[in-house]
Design a protein around this motif. Structure first.
Motif: not given
Length: 234
Positions: A193-198
């Motif tokens: 699982p991961s969280i990312r800002g674009v």
């Protein structure tokens, strides 16, 4: 920010329950997939969801354009190349569905005040993955890189503009990305699982023909902002 903290909380809840009762935080965990990270190349896929926004900057001090975000769906593939023990190069092409609803507060008529911006993106990120040392069946990591995005729903070639209820955006955009995640080594596969800002680079807005258009005339630049949560399986 409330949405971001909620997504982060969800990420840690999932990581804490993923082993279904296995002892992963103890001193002597049952180690799974011991040789997985020795592979030079491995493949996977991801599923997830995202929340897209626009960041506006303006020429004059007038009422801001309000952006109502919705939750979209992500799916894609993962190719991972090991460069060294703690650094990997990743290519994660994916298909993203999302919608943003724009509201112009200076209009009273709903037909003029509302604009729905639907998007179907093909996303091409090239990322560096910086991993920590593995502890039992857990390995946190950071992600950073650049991406290009093709908007299949772009109406950039349309001759109509907001006078005909057409809010136009560019077909190709560039971004930089930052994120973090956790590799969880399960019995038969690795779950991440991961969280990312674009963060969009450059201006995505196509202006109306009228330079004084009430919809685009005061916009200096408009760029994408997004938060993505992906669940990757290797």
């Amino acid at each position: 920010m409330k949405q971001l903290f909620s997504l982060i909380s969800l990420l840690f809840v999932l990581s804490g329950s993923a082993q279904h009762g296995r002892k992963i935080f103890g001193k002597d965990p049952l180690v799974n997939l011991e040789n997985f990270d020795k592979q030079r190349v491995h493949w996977g896929y991801f599923l997830g969801f995202s929340s897209y926004d626009y960041k506006f900057s303006y020429k004059e001090n007038k009422p801001d354009i309000n952006v109502d975000r919705t939750i979209g769906f992500n799916v894609g593939l993962v190719g991972d190349l090991k460069l060294m023990d703690y650094i990997n190069l990743r290519f994660e092409p994916g298909l993203f569905y999302t919608q943003r609803n724009l509201t112009y507060p200076e209009f009273t008529r709903e037909l003029d005040a509302k604009r729905e911006v639907n998007a179907t993106y093909i996303h091409f990120p090239l990322l560096l993955k910086f991993s920590s040392m593995r502890t039992g069946n857990i390995r946190p990591y950071l992600l950073a890189g650049l991406s290009r995005t093709l908007n299949l729903s772009s109406n950039s070639k349309s001759q109509d503009d907001n006078l005909q209820q057409k809010f136009r955006v560019k077909q190709w955009t560039s971004n930089y990305e930052l994120g973090f995640g956790i590799d969880l080594y399960l019995e038969y596969f690795k779950f991440s699982p991961s969280i990312r800002g674009v963060f969009g680079i450059g201006d995505e807005l196509i202006r109306d023909v009228d330079p004084n258009s009430p919809w685009t005339g005061n916009v200096k630049s408009m760029s994408t902002r997004a938060v993505m949560v992906n669940f990757t399986f290797h």
